[in-house]
Design a protein around this motif. Structure first.
Motif, PDB file in Angstrom:
ATOM      1  N   VAL A 130       0.835  -1.199   0.000  1.00 39.71           N
ATOM      2  CA  VAL A 130       0.000   0.000   0.000  1.00 39.71           C
ATOM      3  C   VAL A 130       0.872   1.253   0.000  1.00 39.71           C
ATOM      4  O   VAL A 130       0.645   2.207  -0.744  1.00 39.71           O
ATOM      5  CB  VAL A 130      -0.948  -0.005   1.217  1.00 39.71           C
ATOM      6  CG1 VAL A 130      -1.601   1.340   1.403  1.00 39.71           C
ATOM      7  CG2 VAL A 130      -2.001  -1.078   1.051  1.00 39.71           C
ATOM      8  N   GLY A 172       1.507   4.391  -3.155  1.00 37.27           N
ATOM      9  CA  GLY A 172       1.520   5.840  -2.997  1.00 37.27           C
ATOM     10  C   GLY A 172       2.851   6.459  -3.372  1.00 37.27           C
ATOM     11  O   GLY A 172       2.908   7.492  -4.029  1.00 37.27           O
ATOM     12  N   LEU A 212      -7.412  14.128 -11.248  1.00 36.55           N
ATOM     13  CA  LEU A 212      -8.318  13.069 -10.780  1.00 36.55           C
ATOM     14  C   LEU A 212      -8.042  11.759 -11.500  1.00 36.55           C
ATOM     15  O   LEU A 212      -8.059  10.697 -10.887  1.00 36.55           O
ATOM     16  CB  LEU A 212      -9.770  13.475 -11.034  1.00 36.55           C
ATOM     17  CG  LEU A 212     -10.384  14.492 -10.096  1.00 36.55           C
ATOM     18  CD1 LEU A 212     -11.839  14.696 -10.460  1.00 36.55           C
ATOM     19  CD2 LEU A 212     -10.262  14.011  -8.664  1.00 36.55           C
ATOM     20  N   ALA A 216      -5.172  10.361  -9.683  1.00 34.64           N
ATOM     21  CA  ALA A 216      -5.302  10.095  -8.250  1.00 34.64           C
ATOM     22  C   ALA A 216      -6.337   9.012  -7.943  1.00 34.64           C
ATOM     23  O   ALA A 216      -6.114   8.174  -7.062  1.00 34.64           O
ATOM     24  CB  ALA A 216      -5.656  11.381  -7.512  1.00 34.64           C
ATOM     25  N   LEU A 217      -7.467   9.021  -8.660  1.00 35.44           N
ATOM     26  CA  LEU A 217      -8.528   8.056  -8.345  1.00 35.44           C
ATOM     27  C   LEU A 217      -8.082   6.603  -8.521  1.00 35.44           C
ATOM     28  O   LEU A 217      -8.300   5.784  -7.622  1.00 35.44           O
ATOM     29  CB  LEU A 217      -9.784   8.354  -9.174  1.00 35.44           C
ATOM     30  CG  LEU A 217     -10.583   9.582  -8.733  1.00 35.44           C
ATOM     31  CD1 LEU A 217     -11.793   9.786  -9.625  1.00 35.44           C
ATOM     32  CD2 LEU A 217     -11.010   9.458  -7.286  1.00 35.44           C
ATOM     33  N   ILE A 259      -5.129   5.410  -8.316  1.00 29.28           N
ATOM     34  CA  ILE A 259      -4.159   5.088  -7.266  1.00 29.28           C
ATOM     35  C   ILE A 259      -4.890   4.727  -5.982  1.00 29.28           C
ATOM     36  O   ILE A 259      -4.579   3.748  -5.305  1.00 29.28           O
ATOM     37  CB  ILE A 259      -3.214   6.278  -7.024  1.00 29.28           C
ATOM     38  CG1 ILE A 259      -2.335   6.489  -8.251  1.00 29.28           C
ATOM     39  CG2 ILE A 259      -2.357   6.056  -5.802  1.00 29.28           C
ATOM     40  CD1 ILE A 259      -1.423   7.671  -8.149  1.00 29.28           C
ATOM     41  N   LEU A 260      -5.917   5.523  -5.678  1.00 28.78           N
ATOM     42  CA  LEU A 260      -6.721   5.288  -4.481  1.00 28.78           C
ATOM     43  C   LEU A 260      -7.401   3.922  -4.556  1.00 28.78           C
ATOM     44  O   LEU A 260      -7.355   3.127  -3.606  1.00 28.78           O
ATOM     45  CB  LEU A 260      -7.772   6.387  -4.398  1.00 28.78           C
ATOM     46  CG  LEU A 260      -8.292   6.763  -3.043  1.00 28.78           C
ATOM     47  CD1 LEU A 260      -7.133   7.241  -2.192  1.00 28.78           C
ATOM     48  CD2 LEU A 260      -9.319   7.867  -3.176  1.00 28.78           C
ATOM     49  N   ALA A 300      -4.915   1.111  -4.130  1.00 32.77           N
ATOM     50  CA  ALA A 300      -4.484   0.928  -2.743  1.00 32.77           C
ATOM     51  C   ALA A 300      -5.560   0.209  -1.939  1.00 32.77           C
ATOM     52  O   ALA A 300      -5.270  -0.722  -1.173  1.00 32.77           O
ATOM     53  CB  ALA A 300      -4.150   2.272  -2.111  1.00 32.77           C
ATOM     54  N   LEU A 301      -6.831   0.607  -2.136  1.00 33.67           N
ATOM     55  CA  LEU A 301      -7.920  -0.015  -1.386  1.00 33.67           C
ATOM     56  C   LEU A 301      -8.077  -1.484  -1.769  1.00 33.67           C
ATOM     57  O   LEU A 301      -8.273  -2.349  -0.913  1.00 33.67           O
ATOM     58  CB  LEU A 301      -9.229   0.735  -1.641  1.00 33.67           C
ATOM     59  CG  LEU A 301      -9.321   2.110  -0.988  1.00 33.67           C
ATOM     60  CD1 LEU A 301     -10.577   2.832  -1.431  1.00 33.67           C
ATOM     61  CD2 LEU A 301      -9.302   1.977   0.519  1.00 33.67           C
ATOM     62  N   THR A 354      -4.914   3.567   4.256  1.00 34.87           N
ATOM     63  CA  THR A 354      -4.450   3.087   2.953  1.00 34.87           C
ATOM     64  C   THR A 354      -4.435   4.198   1.904  1.00 34.87           C
ATOM     65  O   THR A 354      -3.916   3.999   0.828  1.00 34.87           O
ATOM     66  CB  THR A 354      -5.337   1.947   2.433  1.00 34.87           C
ATOM     67  OG1 THR A 354      -6.650   2.470   2.246  1.00 34.87           O
ATOM     68  CG2 THR A 354      -5.404   0.803   3.397  1.00 34.87           C
ATOM     69  N   PRO A 414      -3.025   6.945  -0.125  1.00 36.22           N
ATOM     70  CA  PRO A 414      -1.689   7.500  -0.311  1.00 36.22           C
ATOM     71  C   PRO A 414      -1.714   9.012  -0.139  1.00 36.22           C
ATOM     72  O   PRO A 414      -2.634   9.670  -0.625  1.00 36.22           O
ATOM     73  CB  PRO A 414      -1.352   7.153  -1.763  1.00 36.22           C
ATOM     74  CG  PRO A 414      -2.335   6.125  -2.171  1.00 36.22           C
ATOM     75  CD  PRO A 414      -3.550   6.328  -1.349  1.00 36.22           C
ATOM     76  N   ALA A 432      -2.187  11.123  -3.267  1.00 34.09           N
ATOM     77  CA  ALA A 432      -3.536  11.109  -3.810  1.00 34.09           C
ATOM     78  C   ALA A 432      -4.429  12.051  -3.013  1.00 34.09           C
ATOM     79  O   ALA A 432      -5.214  12.812  -3.582  1.00 34.09           O
ATOM     80  CB  ALA A 432      -4.099   9.693  -3.791  1.00 34.09           C
ATOM     81  N   LEU A 485      -6.223  15.259  -4.557  1.00 33.71           N
ATOM     82  CA  LEU A 485      -7.671  15.417  -4.531  1.00 33.71           C
ATOM     83  C   LEU A 485      -8.079  16.691  -3.806  1.00 33.71           C
ATOM     84  O   LEU A 485      -9.152  17.241  -4.052  1.00 33.71           O
ATOM     85  CB  LEU A 485      -8.323  14.204  -3.858  1.00 33.71           C
ATOM     86  CG  LEU A 485      -8.215  12.910  -4.648  1.00 33.71           C
ATOM     87  CD1 LEU A 485      -8.787  11.751  -3.856  1.00 33.71           C
ATOM     88  CD2 LEU A 485      -8.938  13.026  -5.978  1.00 33.71           C
TER      89      LEU A 485
END
Lengths: 386, 242
Positions: free
Chosen positions: A322, A326, A356, A359-360, A362-363, A366-367, B98, B100, B103, B107
């Motif tokens: 995780v 990042g 976005l 970033a989205l 990546i999020l 990670a989840l 979790t 990052p 991110a 955002l």
């Protein structure tokens, strides 16, 4: 003390009322004439009129109603309603696109209202899932309808959605970036796993290595990630200029080489710490029993110590992965590629939808990794107990 | 005497940090050797002391807010009237871990614009989680017998919180704050990419211009800052266990 008729579920009640306020009070979408100009926000009433807006509040009130006198049947109904509402969010965007967007250049942005509502609905889902004691796979399956609905709306009606336009402008590049990102993370975690286990074993044998090793690794963690990436620029540039076979491999001051080195450096500490602690924490009585049964040292390690330590080691792999997802985003600054490229490009061009787009995923990545490795840890836990 | 010896290590790091901040110009010879090709080897767009000050300001504002919100939320979720929120808050704290930091930062920018504000918000959100998690663990970990005894002595809920629960949970809470602040000192540097001016500036500028000397200067100061703060925390009277 009234199991049959407990009071209202405060969590669900307050979440649904806050969500209702956000839904009616914040802009759900914004429309911009082109890519760069800031959009103008539109609330619910702008899309379906004041009467429609009042009607759209009904599901939230229903949710609050289920929370008022909760029974497990009502919780189940509430969960179904939440899944339905999540699936309706993309449809709402599609409806807004049809009613508000009139030119081919115009772009539809997702407003704060949608994000807040999405977040709160997911919280409600988590709460309901734990109230109904649903298993992990069912929890995931419940996310399927919203995802299908989003896919359907994207392919049919959501052409003006800014995020989607950014994606279609660079779909090939996007796929490449995802693969690069995963590759960097995978190789870094794999390498640090091998090195970490070896180091942890060495630490168990020689206490001197333990002290020095943890000292160095702790020190590495205090260097901020962007600095570590930057610090590797010069030495690697020098190496690639002076060592031929390294240059032939593609090693240079920028790109994947410094990124990978820094990622492995950061990943080692959680990996080594968890592996070391896991191997140390195995009950000595169990080891004695195994020795007493006539197992050799190697057998004890392979058949007793390692399986017992595995869940904690996996926990280390989860944390490391995780974290690496990042950090790889930051590595885009030194040209390592991956999804971070979109973030920094977008920040440079003040194109927030491009940010976005980086970033989205990546999020989400990670989840997903967190959930998958968490599930694996649960499966491997001996007897589900310890 | 022993008091002085206890603070000697963090004081030593602090002195080193200050010396490096104020005397970076004296090291020009060293940086000239690292980066022989560039004309300028000392980052000059802003004073290092100013950058350090801004870095500290952003981190401490975020830390104070995170402590207030985080400890407050954890206390609320462990009271009788807030118990319902406990599972949600603790799940949220572990899921949020979790996310990052890049991110979160990325955002925050579309919502809050460029500059210092998105950094503070991102650091606040990110720093919140270790604090919430540790405060929950600290409060939940108190021996029920102790609570029973306190109630038996006729203490009110507020008295129990102030005189029993918080003091007993303090070491664990403090460890959470320590983790949160140390991580955020390093994370704040990423803020330089979204237009906040702090110790990340020399690093970004060094990466962009290919000037390793700038990167070293930024990294050195951030590293020293992180070590100083971490060792200060480790000497606090409550931080005995860790």
């Amino acid at each position: 003390m009234r199991p049959e008729n407990p009071g209202p579920n405060v969590v669900l009640l307050s979440l649904s009322l806050v969500a209702l306020a956000a839904w009616l009070g914040l802009d759900t979408v914004s429309v911009a004439a082109n890519r760069i100009v800031p959009g103008t926000g539109h609330g619910v009433a702008d899309v379906i009129g004041v009467a429609g807006a009042l009607v759209s509040g009904v599901p939230w009130l229903a949710l609050a109603g289920f929370a008022w006198r909760p029974t497990s049947r009502r919780f189940a109904l509430a969960l179904a309603l939440v899944v339905l509402m999540l699936s309706a969010l993309p449809a709402w965007l599609a409806l807004s696109a049809v009613t508000l967007v009139d030119s081919a250049q115009a772009r539809l942005g997702i407003g704060a209202g949608i994000w807040v509502v999405l977040f709160l609905l997911l919280l409600v889902m988590i709460e309901l899932r734990s109230r109904l004691v649903l298993s992990r796979p069912i929890g995931w399956a419940l996310l399927l309808p919203p995802v299908v609905s989003a896919g359907l709306c994207l392919s049919l009606w959501l052409e003006p959605l800014a995020l989607w336009q950014e994606y279609r402008g660079r779909s090939g590049q996007f796929l490449g970036a995802v693969v690069e990102h995963l590759l960097l993370v995978g190789v870094a975690v794999g390498t640090s796993l091998v090195l970490g286990v070896l180091l942890a074993l060495a630490m168990r044998r020689w206490p001197g290595v333990q002290k020095a090793g943890f000292g160095v690794l702790n020190f590495l963690q205090t260097i901020p990630s962007i600095a570590l990436f930057g610090l590797l620029l010069a030495p690697l540039a020098w190496l690639s200029a002076n060592v031929e076979w390294l240059a032939a491999l593609g090693v240079s001051g920028i790109g994947w080489a410094p990124a990978l080195l820094a990622l492995v450096g950061y990943s080692l500490l959680p990996m080594v710490r968890n592996t070391f602690v896991a191997l140390e924490a195995v009950d000595p009585g169990v080891i004695d029993a195994a020795r007493g049964m006539g197992m050799s040292r190697g057998q004890v390690f392979r058949q007793v110590r390692l399986p017992l330590a595995l869940p904690v080691i996996l926990e280390g792999i989860r944390i490391t992965t995780v974290q690496a997802i990042g950090l790889t985003a930051v590595a885009a600054l030194i040209g390592a590629g991956g999804l971070g490229t979109f973030i920094f490009q977008g920040l440079g061009q003040a194109a927030m939808d491009l940010v976005l787009l980086g970033a989205l995923p990546i999020l989400v990545m990670a989840l997903l990794v967190d959930a998958l490795l968490g599930a694996l840890t649960d499966v491997l836990r001996p007897g589900g107990a310890k | 005497m022993t008091e002085l010896r206890r603070w000697a290590v963090p004081l030593g790091w602090l002195v080193l940090l200050l010396a490096a901040t104020l005397g970076m110009g004296q090291l020009e010879g060293l940086f000239r050797w690292i980066e022989a090709d560039s004309r300028q080897v000392i980052y000059a767009r802003a004073d290092f002391a100013t950058l350090l000050g801004r870095h500290l300001l952003v981190v401490s504002v975020a830390a104070v807010l995170a402590i207030l919100v985080g400890v407050g939320a954890a206390i609320a979720a462990t009271r009788r009237w807030g118990r319902d929120f406990l599972p949600l808050v603790s799940q949220l704290a572990s899921i949020g871990q979790t996310f990052p930091p890049v991110a979160v930062l990325a955002l925050a920018v579309p919502v809050l614009g460029f500059g210092t504000l998105p950094i503070i918000v991102a650091l606040l959100l990110y720093g919140l989680l270790p604090i919430v998690r540790n405060t929950l663990a600290g409060l939940e970990g108190i021996d029920p017998g102790v609570m029973e005894a306190a109630r038996g002595m006729g203490m009110s809920g507020g008295q129990i919180l102030r005189q029993v629960e918080l003091p007993l949970a303090a070491p664990v809470i403090l460890a959470g704050i320590r983790t949160s602040v140390t991580i955020n000192i390093a994370t704040a540097a990423i803020g330089a990419t979204v237009g906040a001016s702090n110790l990340g500036d020399p690093i970004i500028s060094g990466i962009v211009n290919g000037n390793t000397a700038y990167v070293v200067q930024g990294a050195l100061l951030i590293g020293l800052l992180a070590i100083s703060v971490d060792s200060l925390f480790s000497r606090l009277p409550l931080a005995g266990a860790r």
